[in-house]
Design a protein around this motif. Sequence first.
Motif, PDB file in Angstrom:
ATOM      1  N   ALA A   1      -8.395   4.778   3.502  1.00 18.93           N
ATOM      2  CA  ALA A   1      -7.074   4.847   2.874  1.00 18.93           C
ATOM      3  C   ALA A   1      -6.310   6.080   3.362  1.00 18.93           C
ATOM      4  CB  ALA A   1      -7.221   4.905   1.355  1.00 18.93           C
ATOM      5  N   PRO A   2      -5.006   5.944   3.628  1.00 20.04           N
ATOM      6  CA  PRO A   2      -4.213   7.098   4.084  1.00 20.04           C
ATOM      7  C   PRO A   2      -4.249   8.232   3.067  1.00 20.04           C
ATOM      8  CG  PRO A   2      -2.992   5.054   4.358  1.00 20.04           C
ATOM      9  CD  PRO A   2      -4.199   4.716   3.548  1.00 20.04           C
ATOM     10  N   GLU A   3      -4.320   9.449   3.558  1.00 19.41           N
ATOM     11  CA  GLU A   3      -4.414  10.600   2.671  1.00 19.41           C
ATOM     12  C   GLU A   3      -3.127  10.828   1.877  1.00 19.41           C
ATOM     13  OE1 GLU A   3      -5.580  13.992   4.880  1.00 19.41           O
ATOM     14  OE2 GLU A   3      -7.567  13.201   5.411  1.00 19.41           O
ATOM     15  N   ASP A   4      -2.004  10.369   2.414  1.00 16.79           N
ATOM     16  CA  ASP A   4      -0.735  10.601   1.738  1.00 16.79           C
ATOM     17  C   ASP A   4      -0.358   9.482   0.766  1.00 16.79           C
ATOM     18  OD1 ASP A   4      -0.363   8.684   3.660  1.00 16.79           O
ATOM     19  OD2 ASP A   4       1.612   9.403   4.285  1.00 16.79           O
ATOM     20  N   LEU A   5      -1.296   8.578   0.491  1.00 13.34           N
ATOM     21  CA  LEU A   5      -1.034   7.456  -0.407  1.00 13.34           C
ATOM     22  C   LEU A   5      -1.923   7.546  -1.647  1.00 13.34           C
ATOM     23  CD1 LEU A   5       0.291   4.654  -0.964  1.00 13.34           C
ATOM     24  CD2 LEU A   5      -1.643   3.640   0.276  1.00 13.34           C
ATOM     25  N   LYS A   6      -1.325   7.401  -2.816  1.00 12.10           N
ATOM     26  CA  LYS A   6      -2.105   7.358  -4.043  1.00 12.10           C
ATOM     27  C   LYS A   6      -2.710   5.968  -4.206  1.00 12.10           C
ATOM     28  CE  LYS A   6       0.455  10.798  -6.734  1.00 12.10           C
ATOM     29  NZ  LYS A   6       1.238  11.046  -7.972  1.00 12.10           N
ATOM     30  N   VAL A   7      -4.033   5.908  -4.246  1.00  9.49           N
ATOM     31  CA  VAL A   7      -4.735   4.633  -4.383  1.00  9.49           C
ATOM     32  C   VAL A   7      -5.571   4.673  -5.653  1.00  9.49           C
ATOM     33  CG1 VAL A   7      -6.368   3.023  -3.343  1.00  9.49           C
ATOM     34  CG2 VAL A   7      -4.836   4.354  -1.878  1.00  9.49           C
ATOM     35  N   HIS A   8      -5.369   3.676  -6.507  1.00 10.75           N
ATOM     36  CA  HIS A   8      -6.110   3.581  -7.768  1.00 10.75           C
ATOM     37  C   HIS A   8      -7.054   2.385  -7.712  1.00 10.75           C
ATOM     38  CE1 HIS A   8      -3.374   6.572  -9.269  1.00 10.75           C
ATOM     39  NE2 HIS A   8      -2.324   5.763  -9.181  1.00 10.75           N
ATOM     40  N   PRO A   9      -8.344   2.626  -7.441  1.00  9.82           N
ATOM     41  CA  PRO A   9      -9.306   1.509  -7.438  1.00  9.82           C
ATOM     42  C   PRO A   9      -9.633   1.074  -8.864  1.00  9.82           C
ATOM     43  CG  PRO A   9     -10.419   3.575  -6.977  1.00  9.82           C
ATOM     44  CD  PRO A   9      -8.967   3.898  -7.078  1.00  9.82           C
ATOM     45  N   ARG A  10      -9.787  -0.230  -9.070  1.00 10.87           N
ATOM     46  CA  ARG A  10     -10.057  -0.726 -10.423  1.00 10.87           C
ATOM     47  C   ARG A  10     -10.956  -1.952 -10.340  1.00 10.87           C
ATOM     48  NH1 ARG A  10      -7.128  -3.778 -14.625  1.00 10.87           N
ATOM     49  NH2 ARG A  10      -5.528  -4.365 -13.107  1.00 10.87           N
ATOM     50  N   THR A  11     -12.093  -1.898 -11.030  1.00 11.93           N
ATOM     51  CA  THR A  11     -12.960  -3.067 -11.141  1.00 11.93           C
ATOM     52  C   THR A  11     -12.746  -3.687 -12.512  1.00 11.93           C
ATOM     53  OG1 THR A  11     -14.813  -1.715 -11.954  1.00 11.93           O
ATOM     54  CG2 THR A  11     -14.692  -2.100  -9.579  1.00 11.93           C
ATOM     55  N   VAL A  12     -12.652  -5.010 -12.529  1.00 13.16           N
ATOM     56  CA  VAL A  12     -12.365  -5.723 -13.780  1.00 13.16           C
ATOM     57  C   VAL A  12     -13.303  -6.916 -13.896  1.00 13.16           C
ATOM     58  CG1 VAL A  12     -10.603  -6.889 -15.154  1.00 13.16           C
ATOM     59  CG2 VAL A  12      -9.934  -5.079 -13.562  1.00 13.16           C
ATOM     60  N   GLU A  13     -13.935  -7.058 -15.046  1.00 10.10           N
ATOM     61  CA  GLU A  13     -14.803  -8.201 -15.271  1.00 10.10           C
ATOM     62  C   GLU A  13     -13.972  -9.454 -15.540  1.00 10.10           C
ATOM     63  OE1 GLU A  13     -18.624  -9.618 -18.013  1.00 10.10           O
ATOM     64  OE2 GLU A  13     -17.462  -7.831 -18.568  1.00 10.10           O
ATOM     65  N   GLY A  14     -14.329 -10.538 -14.867  1.00  8.79           N
ATOM     66  CA  GLY A  14     -13.643 -11.796 -15.105  1.00  8.79           C
ATOM     67  C   GLY A  14     -13.441 -12.568 -13.820  1.00  8.79           C
ATOM     68  N   PRO A  15     -13.014 -13.840 -13.908  1.00  9.71           N
ATOM     69  CA  PRO A  15     -12.719 -14.633 -12.707  1.00  9.71           C
ATOM     70  C   PRO A  15     -11.613 -13.972 -11.894  1.00  9.71           C
ATOM     71  CG  PRO A  15     -12.791 -16.015 -14.677  1.00  9.71           C
ATOM     72  CD  PRO A  15     -12.802 -14.600 -15.147  1.00  9.71           C
ATOM     73  N   ALA A  16     -11.748 -13.981 -10.577  1.00 12.95           N
ATOM     74  CA  ALA A  16     -10.815 -13.254  -9.716  1.00 12.95           C
ATOM     75  C   ALA A  16      -9.375 -13.709  -9.908  1.00 12.95           C
ATOM     76  CB  ALA A  16     -11.234 -13.415  -8.257  1.00 12.95           C
ATOM     77  N   HIS A  17      -9.156 -15.016 -10.053  1.00 11.63           N
ATOM     78  CA  HIS A  17      -7.765 -15.473 -10.165  1.00 11.63           C
ATOM     79  C   HIS A  17      -7.124 -14.990 -11.455  1.00 11.63           C
ATOM     80  CE1 HIS A  17      -9.816 -18.612 -12.502  1.00 11.63           C
ATOM     81  NE2 HIS A  17      -8.648 -18.912 -13.038  1.00 11.63           N
ATOM     82  N   ARG A  18      -7.886 -14.949 -12.539  1.00 11.24           N
ATOM     83  CA  ARG A  18      -7.325 -14.459 -13.804  1.00 11.24           C
ATOM     84  C   ARG A  18      -7.077 -12.962 -13.758  1.00 11.24           C
ATOM     85  NH1 ARG A  18     -10.799 -17.711 -18.479  1.00 11.24           N
ATOM     86  NH2 ARG A  18     -10.173 -19.835 -17.822  1.00 11.24           N
ATOM     87  N   VAL A  19      -7.973 -12.241 -13.122  1.00 11.38           N
ATOM     88  CA  VAL A  19      -7.807 -10.786 -13.001  1.00 11.38           C
ATOM     89  C   VAL A  19      -6.539 -10.460 -12.211  1.00 11.38           C
ATOM     90  CG1 VAL A  19      -8.778  -8.705 -11.961  1.00 11.38           C
ATOM     91  CG2 VAL A  19     -10.256 -10.254 -13.262  1.00 11.38           C
ATOM     92  N   LEU A  20      -6.324 -11.149 -11.091  1.00  7.62           N
ATOM     93  CA  LEU A  20      -5.147 -10.872 -10.266  1.00  7.62           C
ATOM     94  C   LEU A  20      -3.859 -11.359 -10.930  1.00  7.62           C
ATOM     95  CD1 LEU A  20      -6.464 -11.626  -6.671  1.00  7.62           C
ATOM     96  CD2 LEU A  20      -6.140  -9.412  -7.790  1.00  7.62           C
TER      97      LEU A  20
END
Length: 287
Positions: A221-240
């Motif tokens: 990930a670029p150093e000048d970009l704020k990136v927020h990783p997030r893991t979420v329990e559930g089916p992928a389509h519902r999470v997105l």
Amino acid sequence: MELPLLVGVDGSEAGMRATDWAADEAVLRGVPLRLVHASLWEHYEGTSLAQDLAEPAEQVMAEDIVRAAARRARTRHPDLEVSAEVLPEEPESALVREGQYTSLLVLGNRGRSGLAELLLGSVGLTVAAYAPCPVVVLRGSHDNQAVPGTRGRVVVGVGDAPQETAAVRFAYEEARRRAVPLEAVRAWRCPVREAVREPEDGVQSAEEKAAETLQAALADAPEDLKVHPRTVEGPAHRVLLGASYDADLLVVGSRRSPGALGLQLGRVTHAVLHHAACPVVVVPQPV
């Protein structure tokens, strides 16, 4: 030379809204805007009618559509380089082919068919499945503009790939262009067998694997970009779909297998194209 941004127009309100969004995005990227209307008018009007009239009625309508869209784009951004073209062929094949010569292809959520706005039509699905470039489908309430975003974030769905994907790289650039943070989302589910035998260990293991996959995907990930990783329990389509309510743009990848039959769009991509609450970008990912 920078490739232009292409938008498919059909005379519908959704198509005009797509023109507005695409014009903003072209300015943001510093590239020309190309407007295309594809129609099979010459096959239906016939050569005899074309000889009797100066121009077939459907051709006149097609040219009116692209002129109106071009005028709208130039009014919105007077300094933007805009070109317009009518292609006498099926819109699906025309747009997929023209995708070879564009940096980004933009489509409205629906055309003039009158289908419920909740569902994306066959043209959008086919183009998203086969176009060789990233395809934007303008779902949700985007206020007809690419920037400034009202929610202040770009969201990317991270799949099973253990390394950075084309979709993740695209999401980096879009977040940087908009000067907003990137939220990288990885859905996970506890395997049934693990949940039955060792519930706590199974949940922890599944969540840890999801976090590891997410970390690997974001390693560069670029150093000048704020990136927020997030893991979420559930089916992928519902999470997105849930994440789309707080996003200005949702980015997903679509694996492409050369020579494979079918739309090559997975269930997750289908779901977000039909139901997301914000514009969706489908980025081709070679297998």
